[in-house]
Scaffold this motif. Structure first.
Motif, PDB file in Angstrom:
ATOM      1  N   ALA A  15      27.525  47.127  40.303  1.00  0.00           N
ATOM      2  CA  ALA A  15      28.027  47.463  41.640  1.00  0.00           C
ATOM      3  C   ALA A  15      26.954  48.200  42.428  1.00  0.00           C
ATOM      4  N   THR A  16      26.869  47.912  43.711  1.00  0.00           N
ATOM      5  CA  THR A  16      25.886  48.595  44.564  1.00  0.00           C
ATOM      6  C   THR A  16      26.497  49.167  45.835  1.00  0.00           C
ATOM      7  N   THR A  17      27.757  48.848  46.103  1.00  0.00           N
ATOM      8  CA  THR A  17      28.399  49.324  47.333  1.00  0.00           C
ATOM      9  C   THR A  17      29.836  49.724  47.033  1.00  0.00           C
ATOM     10  N   ARG A  18      30.429  50.484  47.985  1.00  0.00           N
ATOM     11  CA  ARG A  18      31.850  50.809  47.856  1.00  0.00           C
ATOM     12  C   ARG A  18      32.718  49.552  47.967  1.00  0.00           C
ATOM     13  N   GLY A  19      32.234  48.549  48.682  1.00  0.00           N
ATOM     14  CA  GLY A  19      32.957  47.285  48.735  1.00  0.00           C
ATOM     15  C   GLY A  19      33.060  46.634  47.364  1.00  0.00           C
ATOM     16  N   ASP A  20      31.991  46.734  46.567  1.00  0.00           N
ATOM     17  CA  ASP A  20      32.041  46.224  45.195  1.00  0.00           C
ATOM     18  C   ASP A  20      33.103  46.960  44.384  1.00  0.00           C
ATOM     19  N   ILE A  21      33.151  48.273  44.545  1.00  0.00           N
ATOM     20  CA  ILE A  21      34.139  49.072  43.827  1.00  0.00           C
ATOM     21  C   ILE A  21      35.551  48.643  44.207  1.00  0.00           C
ATOM     22  N   GLU A  22      35.784  48.483  45.496  1.00  0.00           N
ATOM     23  CA  GLU A  22      37.117  48.094  45.981  1.00  0.00           C
ATOM     24  C   GLU A  22      37.513  46.720  45.447  1.00  0.00           C
ATOM     25  N   ALA A  23      36.567  45.787  45.432  1.00  0.00           N
ATOM     26  CA  ALA A  23      36.871  44.449  44.926  1.00  0.00           C
ATOM     27  C   ALA A  23      37.218  44.497  43.443  1.00  0.00           C
ATOM     28  N   ALA A  24      36.453  45.264  42.663  1.00  0.00           N
ATOM     29  CA  ALA A  24      36.710  45.368  41.227  1.00  0.00           C
ATOM     30  C   ALA A  24      38.083  45.957  40.957  1.00  0.00           C
ATOM     31  N   ALA A  25      38.433  47.003  41.708  1.00  0.00           N
ATOM     32  CA  ALA A  25      39.726  47.653  41.510  1.00  0.00           C
ATOM     33  C   ALA A  25      40.873  46.738  41.924  1.00  0.00           C
ATOM     34  N   THR A  26      40.729  46.073  43.048  1.00  0.00           N
ATOM     35  CA  THR A  26      41.778  45.188  43.551  1.00  0.00           C
ATOM     36  C   THR A  26      42.045  44.045  42.588  1.00  0.00           C
ATOM     37  N   THR A 222      39.445  38.284  39.630  1.00  0.00           N
ATOM     38  CA  THR A 222      40.824  37.951  39.272  1.00  0.00           C
ATOM     39  C   THR A 222      40.862  36.783  38.296  1.00  0.00           C
ATOM     40  N   ALA A 223      40.025  35.779  38.529  1.00  0.00           N
ATOM     41  CA  ALA A 223      39.975  34.626  37.631  1.00  0.00           C
ATOM     42  C   ALA A 223      39.530  35.037  36.232  1.00  0.00           C
ATOM     43  N   LEU A 224      38.568  35.953  36.149  1.00  0.00           N
ATOM     44  CA  LEU A 224      38.134  36.458  34.846  1.00  0.00           C
ATOM     45  C   LEU A 224      39.273  37.190  34.144  1.00  0.00           C
ATOM     46  N   ALA A 225      39.946  38.068  34.872  1.00  0.00           N
ATOM     47  CA  ALA A 225      41.037  38.837  34.277  1.00  0.00           C
ATOM     48  C   ALA A 225      42.142  37.925  33.761  1.00  0.00           C
ATOM     49  N   ARG A 226      42.513  36.941  34.545  1.00  0.00           N
ATOM     50  CA  ARG A 226      43.577  36.032  34.127  1.00  0.00           C
ATOM     51  C   ARG A 226      43.169  35.227  32.899  1.00  0.00           C
ATOM     52  N   ALA A 227      41.949  34.699  32.905  1.00  0.00           N
ATOM     53  CA  ALA A 227      41.510  33.832  31.817  1.00  0.00           C
ATOM     54  C   ALA A 227      41.380  34.592  30.500  1.00  0.00           C
ATOM     55  N   TRP A 228      40.792  35.777  30.546  1.00  0.00           N
ATOM     56  CA  TRP A 228      40.506  36.508  29.305  1.00  0.00           C
ATOM     57  C   TRP A 228      41.716  37.280  28.787  1.00  0.00           C
ATOM     58  N   ARG A 229      42.651  37.595  29.668  1.00  0.00           N
ATOM     59  CA  ARG A 229      43.841  38.313  29.223  1.00  0.00           C
ATOM     60  C   ARG A 229      45.015  37.382  28.948  1.00  0.00           C
ATOM     61  N   GLY A 230      44.853  36.102  29.278  1.00  0.00           N
ATOM     62  CA  GLY A 230      45.947  35.179  29.099  1.00  0.00           C
ATOM     63  C   GLY A 230      47.138  35.531  29.949  1.00  0.00           C
ATOM     64  N   ASP A 231      46.856  36.114  31.110  1.00  0.00           N
ATOM     65  CA  ASP A 231      47.910  36.613  31.996  1.00  0.00           C
ATOM     66  C   ASP A 231      47.813  35.872  33.321  1.00  0.00           C
ATOM     67  N   PRO A 232      48.689  34.902  33.582  1.00  0.00           N
ATOM     68  CA  PRO A 232      48.573  34.117  34.820  1.00  0.00           C
ATOM     69  C   PRO A 232      48.802  34.933  36.077  1.00  0.00           C
ATOM     70  N   SER A 233      49.406  36.117  35.934  1.00  0.00           N
ATOM     71  CA  SER A 233      49.663  36.914  37.126  1.00  0.00           C
ATOM     72  C   SER A 233      48.455  37.707  37.582  1.00  0.00           C
ATOM     73  N   GLY A 234      47.500  37.955  36.651  1.00  0.00           N
ATOM     74  CA  GLY A 234      46.329  38.775  36.999  1.00  0.00           C
ATOM     75  C   GLY A 234      46.779  40.129  37.470  1.00  0.00           C
ATOM     76  N   GLY A 235      46.189  40.629  38.555  1.00  0.00           N
ATOM     77  CA  GLY A 235      46.656  41.874  39.154  1.00  0.00           C
ATOM     78  C   GLY A 235      45.894  43.075  38.676  1.00  0.00           C
ATOM     79  N   PRO A 236      46.168  44.230  39.265  1.00  0.00           N
ATOM     80  CA  PRO A 236      45.351  45.403  39.045  1.00  0.00           C
ATOM     81  C   PRO A 236      45.746  46.276  37.872  1.00  0.00           C
TER      82      PRO A 236
END
Length: 249
Positions: A15-26, A222-236
């Motif tokens: 991460a290099t910006t606050r926008g990166d942080i916000e995207a990761a958290a979201t 979000t696509a990474l989170a869904r794929a690796w967690r086996g969770d189709p809902s993704g989310g924060p």
């Protein structure tokens, strides 16, 4: 470790910006890597920016991790105190002696993550004979990543052979993260690694970024989170890394 994490931990790195942080958290990441002391690194931060982004990460519910080639315990400890990072990821060839000195000087709640560099093409891992020494020195978590034939390490985008990863695991008693060219289509390839004792999560750089902007992208993470967690809902909802790891004494 008190037991396996409730689901795969997702660390996004660089991460290099606050926008990166916000995207990761979201998008549902757990941990964000911040580069400092990586000479010539494309995502290198000065100490002030490191502190600012670490603060933003904590406020967003993310665990900030210092990713560094530095080895000097006093300097790293001062950085940890100044910036409030929760992990120090030693992403070079620091010695077990350096890890021991760092563990002795760090606050106990700051975890030490030691990267193990696994060369492609069956060339092995240069740190393999030292894994036990790293554990005794105070390593809390390993990160298995690719080293290229020309010596590049860190965010190479190069994938590891799952068989090479599995061959390394019997030497380890600490939990580990997997890195190296991972994306949303990778879980099937690494199914045996994911099922292995000690698997804790993944560390991703390239696949977390928008191909248009090069910044962290909410759809990509979000696509990474869904794929690796086996969770189709993704989310924060997150795995809460600080509670999952207890630094070695």
């Amino acid at each position: 470790m008190s037991g396996p994490p409730p689901r795969t931990l997702l660390k996004v790195c660089g991460a290099t910006t606050r926008g990166d942080i916000e995207a990761a958290a979201t998008a549902g990441a757990d941990c964000v890597g911040l580069w400092h002391g990586v000479p010539g690194g494309p995502r290198e931060l000065d100490a002030d920016t490191l502190g600012d982004l670490a603060s933003a990460a904590r406020s967003a519910g993310l665990l900030p991790a210092l990713v560094t080639f530095l080895a000097e315990a006093e300097a790293l400890t001062e950085l940890a105190r100044r910036t409030g990072v929760g992990w120090i990821q030693l992403h070079a060839y620091q010695s077990p002696t350096a890890v021991r000195a760092l563990r002795a000087s760090l606050a106990p709640e700051v975890a030490i993550v030691k990267v193990l560099h696994l060369a492609q093409g069956g060339a092995g891992c240069v740190e393999r004979p030292l894994i036990g020494a790293y554990e005794r020195a105070g390593t809390d978590l390993f990160l298995i990543d690719a080293a290229t034939g020309d010596g590049r390490i860190g965010s190479t985008g190069q994938a590891l052979d799952p068989a090479d990863v599995l061959a390394l695991l019997p030497r380890m008693t600490r939990p580990f993260l997997l890195a190296g060219g991972l994306g949303p289509t990778s879980p099937a390839r690494y199914a045996d690694v994911v099922r292995a004792p000690g698997f804790h999560g993944i560390d991703v750089d390239t696949a977390a970024r928008s191909p248009l902007t090069g910044r962290f992208g909410v759809p990509e993470i979000t696509a990474l989170a869904r794929a690796w967690r086996g969770d189709p809902s993704g989310g924060p909802a997150r795995a809460h890394p600080p509670a999952d790891l207890e630094p070695s004494r």
